[in-house]
Write a protein that holds these residues in place. Structure first.
Motif, mmCIF file in Angstrom:
data_model
loop_
_atom_site.group_PDB
_atom_site.id
_atom_site.type_symbol
_atom_site.label_atom_id
_atom_site.label_comp_id
_atom_site.label_asym_id
_atom_site.label_seq_id
_atom_site.Cartn_x
_atom_site.Cartn_y
_atom_site.Cartn_z
ATOM 1 N N TYR A 43 -0.457 5.418 -0.024
ATOM 2 C CA TYR A 43 -1.452 5.865 -0.974
ATOM 3 C C TYR A 43 -2.074 7.018 -0.580
ATOM 4 O O TYR A 43 -3.067 6.830 0.641
ATOM 5 N N THR A 44 -2.386 8.138 -1.107
ATOM 6 C CA THR A 44 -3.193 9.105 -1.013
ATOM 7 C C THR A 44 -3.940 9.435 -2.394
ATOM 8 O O THR A 44 -3.238 9.929 -3.414
ATOM 9 N N ASP A 45 -5.273 9.207 -2.303
ATOM 10 C CA ASP A 45 -6.103 9.294 -3.670
ATOM 11 C C ASP A 45 -5.334 8.333 -4.588
ATOM 12 O O ASP A 45 -4.810 8.960 -5.953
ATOM 13 N N PRO A 46 -5.285 7.174 -4.689
ATOM 14 C CA PRO A 46 -4.427 6.423 -5.510
ATOM 15 C C PRO A 46 -5.169 6.429 -6.758
ATOM 16 O O PRO A 46 -6.339 6.339 -6.871
ATOM 17 N N VAL A 47 -4.322 6.245 -7.911
ATOM 18 C CA VAL A 47 -4.691 6.274 -9.230
ATOM 19 C C VAL A 47 -3.802 5.517 -10.141
ATOM 20 O O VAL A 47 -2.743 4.903 -9.431
ATOM 21 N N LEU A 76 0.705 -1.457 0.035
ATOM 22 C CA LEU A 76 0.018 0.073 0.049
ATOM 23 C C LEU A 76 0.870 1.143 -0.082
ATOM 24 O O LEU A 76 0.281 2.179 0.126
ATOM 25 N N GLU A 77 2.174 1.150 -0.199
ATOM 26 C CA GLU A 77 3.007 2.308 -0.171
ATOM 27 C C GLU A 77 3.214 2.868 -1.900
ATOM 28 O O GLU A 77 3.303 1.931 -2.633
ATOM 29 N N CYS A 78 3.183 4.051 -2.011
ATOM 30 C CA CYS A 78 3.370 4.903 -3.188
ATOM 31 C C CYS A 78 4.710 4.571 -3.771
ATOM 32 O O CYS A 78 5.711 4.913 -2.686
ATOM 33 N N PRO A 79 5.136 4.004 -4.915
ATOM 34 C CA PRO A 79 6.646 3.854 -5.274
ATOM 35 C C PRO A 79 7.344 5.209 -5.455
ATOM 36 O O PRO A 79 8.725 5.289 -5.420
ATOM 37 N N CYS A 106 1.636 12.504 -6.574
ATOM 38 C CA CYS A 106 3.052 12.166 -7.032
ATOM 39 C C CYS A 106 3.198 11.985 -8.423
ATOM 40 O O CYS A 106 4.116 12.464 -9.063
ATOM 41 N N ILE A 107 2.214 11.217 -9.065
ATOM 42 C CA ILE A 107 2.164 10.858 -10.468
ATOM 43 C C ILE A 107 2.103 12.243 -11.394
ATOM 44 O O ILE A 107 2.724 12.507 -12.382
ATOM 45 N N ASP A 108 1.344 13.044 -10.977
ATOM 46 C CA ASP A 108 1.237 14.376 -11.536
ATOM 47 C C ASP A 108 2.392 15.101 -11.857
ATOM 48 O O ASP A 108 2.728 15.569 -12.559
ATOM 49 N N ARG A 109 3.312 15.192 -10.496
ATOM 50 C CA ARG A 109 4.487 15.825 -10.487
ATOM 51 C C ARG A 109 5.363 15.083 -11.544
ATOM 52 O O ARG A 109 6.096 15.672 -12.303
ATOM 53 N N ALA A 110 5.239 13.879 -11.365
ATOM 54 C CA ALA A 110 6.324 13.023 -12.140
ATOM 55 C C ALA A 110 5.856 13.335 -13.794
ATOM 56 O O ALA A 110 6.943 13.744 -14.667
ATOM 57 N N LEU A 111 4.700 13.490 -13.925
ATOM 58 C CA LEU A 111 4.271 13.629 -15.729
ATOM 59 C C LEU A 111 4.775 15.219 -15.897
ATOM 60 O O LEU A 111 5.162 15.144 -17.154
ATOM 61 N N ASN A 112 4.434 15.924 -15.067
ATOM 62 C CA ASN A 112 4.872 17.574 -15.432
ATOM 63 C C ASN A 112 6.479 17.639 -15.456
ATOM 64 O O ASN A 112 6.718 18.287 -16.471
ATOM 65 N N VAL A 172 13.303 16.423 -4.081
ATOM 66 C CA VAL A 172 14.574 15.757 -4.243
ATOM 67 C C VAL A 172 14.497 14.512 -4.774
ATOM 68 O O VAL A 172 15.052 14.083 -5.700
ATOM 69 N N LEU A 173 13.242 13.855 -4.248
ATOM 70 C CA LEU A 173 13.045 12.328 -4.725
ATOM 71 C C LEU A 173 12.788 12.567 -6.296
ATOM 72 O O LEU A 173 13.233 11.764 -6.956
ATOM 73 N N GLN A 174 12.011 13.669 -6.471
ATOM 74 C CA GLN A 174 11.566 13.662 -7.993
ATOM 75 C C GLN A 174 12.814 14.033 -8.763
ATOM 76 O O GLN A 174 12.917 13.563 -9.916
ATOM 77 N N ASN A 175 13.665 14.641 -8.267
ATOM 78 C CA ASN A 175 14.902 15.069 -9.117
ATOM 79 C C ASN A 175 15.907 13.767 -9.311
ATOM 80 O O ASN A 175 16.366 13.671 -10.326
ATOM 81 N N LEU A 176 15.834 13.197 -8.080
ATOM 82 C CA LEU A 176 16.663 11.688 -8.167
ATOM 83 C C LEU A 176 16.124 10.842 -9.250
ATOM 84 O O LEU A 176 16.745 10.166 -9.866
#
Length: 520
Positions: free
Chosen positions: A19-23, A10-13, A35-41, A189-193
């Motif tokens: 998960y918060t509002d999992p899609v 149940l953890e977001c990768p 999380c996925i919105d930031r990654a796709l942006n 930082v995680l997103q940059n990594l």
């Protein structure tokens, strides 16, 4: 499945929290919506979208579908899980061990769900996840709960610490607020990594692809060379049989001729012996009449050898004919077999005078550049090199394999190589070939030679004895190689790169002149 394993599921990768509002993406992987919105942006700038977990690529930005079943699991299952995983039990349940749901920092007690409901009515009681060391969440000086964070001292403080002289006037925030800010920083930082990790994976994939293509090319070249040499051996063996057969045939003909002549000479020898015996007999006779009568036969005086001419006309091998057959056969083999490796030469490469520095003179055929003491002050255009006697080629190369040669024998200070069209035209480091990440070069300075790229200089241990160097460019393989055209050709250095722009030939000369020519 145990609660620990289920919690992992149940953890977001991306954020590594529940998960918060999992899609869900079409590839089947789930993420928090934010999380996925930031990654796709982040991926929007490259116009390439991919799943952060499996790296599956999408032609367009993927649609996000809410995972209702996973939402229900997160909402209804997780609230009862933390105290089950802690291994701690309620302090007030003395008759039977009951798992603790929270720890009260004020009371230093673990509470089950039942005692928690009564206990939490008092606002001064601060609750946290079950812990065996609540003292770590209290001030060591005042034994009060740590509620604030001093940004100037980077320390967690209690209410009394905040009011004391040590922290008076400092900016102090609630722990929750500071924690959320820190989480936001960590997520960035995680997103940059993750972005960097994706780039590294892409580079590794590119390198793997290039290595695979190189190995495939090596396999193809091995087969081609093996076939070529096998064909050469077959043709040479055929030529050897033909020439040796010709020699054998001529030898037999000459031998038969000699046999015939020898037999004739043996008969002649017997005839001469007979005549000699008869003459000696006559010379020993005392009767004059007998001598005169028997010596009048005509054959005693016939000493002409009628076979000498035949022997001289056909008594030797036709060495000239054999040599002609051999040379003709070798020429046919070399003309009938392709012994050249596939490579396109730059036969029409010419220099672009609009880029030439003001100390360079370009010949009318635009093949040679020479250094001049006189500054000729050409038009000050954006294309012209301002600080160095340097010039680019008109032609650019964006695909395929190419090679060309540069005659450098008339200069002891030169620089040759390739560069992007976006190379700077001004500045000591930005525009000189090799002293930036947009060019690769080989250069000579007096008696020593080096290759350079990105300001990294690699000194060549051996001196270049030839006055001609070859530049080989393989756009798909990302290779730039320099060779000395000596006997045999000597490899000097190879650069590996991923080309992002077309490449131009570039020359720089401080003394004498250098000349471009096509590869052989």
């Amino acid at each position: 499945m145990g609660s620990t394993e289920l919690r992992k599921e149940l953890e977001c990768p991306v954020c590594l929290t529940i998960y918060t509002d999992p899609v869900m993406l079409t590839c089947g992987h789930n993420f928090c919506r934010d999380c996925i919105d930031r990654a796709l942006n982040t991926q929007k700038g490259s116009a390439r979208y991919s799943c952060p977990e499996c790296r599956k690529r999408f032609r367009s930005r993927p649609a996000l579908q809410r995972n209702r079943k996973l939402c229900n699991i997160v909402q209804h299952f997780l609230p009862s899980q933390p105290y089950q995983e802690s291994g701690l039990f309620c302090t007030y349940c003395i008759h039977a061990p009951v798992p603790a749901a929270k720890t009260c920092l004020l009371c230093d007690a673990c509470l089950c769900e039942e005692h928690l409901w009564v206990h939490s009515k008092a606002p001064e009681h601060v609750l946290c996840d079950p812990t065996t060391s609540p003292e770590t969440r209290k001030c060591s000086v005042h034994n009060k709960i740590l509620e604030y964070y001093c940004t100037e001292d980077a320390a967690c403080v209690c209410e009394s610490c905040r009011l004391e002289e040590l922290h008076v006037g400092h900016q102090v925030e609630k722990l929750d607020e500071t924690s959320e800010k820190k989480k936001k920083q960590l997520r960035n930082v995680l997103q940059n990594l993750m972005t960097e990790n994706e780039e590294v994976q892409q580079r590794v994939q590119n390198l793997e692809d290039r290595r695979r293509k190189t190995l495939e090319k090596a396999t193809g070249e091995t087969k081609r060379v093996t076939t070529l040499l096998r064909d050469l051996r077959r043709r040479l063996e055929e030529l050897e049989k033909r020439v040796l057969g010709d020699i054998c045939r001529q030898a037999k003909q000459v031998s038969l001729l000699y046999d015939d002549v020898i037999k004739q000479q043996e008969l002649r020898k017997e005839e001469l012996s007979r005549k000699m015996r008869h003459i000696k007999k006559l010379c020993n006779m005392t009767d004059p009449l007998t001598v005169l009568q028997e010596s009048d036969t005509g054959d005693l005086y016939d000493t002409e050898d009628r076979h000498d001419k035949e022997l001289h006309d056909g008594g030797d091998l036709d060495v000239a004919g054999i040599s002609h057959t051999l040379h003709t056969g070798l020429a046919d083999i070399m003309s009938g077999v392709n012994v050249c490796f596939c490579s396109q030469n730059a036969a029409d490469i010419m220099l672009d005078g609009n880029t030439a520095g003001n100390k360079l003179l370009i010949t009318d055929d635009r093949k040679a550049a020479s250094w001049s003491d006189i500054t000729w002050n050409g038009p000050d255009t954006p294309e012209r090199f301002q600080d160095f006697p340097q010039v680019m080629s008109l032609q650019s190369f964006s695909s395929g394999q190419h090679h060309w040669e540069v005659h450098v024998g008339l200069s002891d200070s030169w620089r040759v190589g390739v560069c992007y069209p976006s190379i700077d035209r001004k500045g000591i480091n930005g525009s000189l070939t090799g002293y930036n990440h947009k060019s690769w070069g080989l250069y000579r300075n007096g008696s020593w030679y080096s290759v350079v790229h990105g300001s990294t200089v690699i000194r060549l241990l051996q001196k270049i004895s030839s006055d001609t160097v070859r530049i080989y460019l393989d756009c798909e393989a990302g290779q730039i190689s320099f060779y000395e055209l000596s006997i045999p050709i000597r490899h000097l250095h190879t650069f590996l790169a991923t080309f992002t722009e077309p490449l131009h030939a570039v020359l720089c000369v401080w003394a004498g002149s250098v000349t471009l020519s096509a590869g052989n």
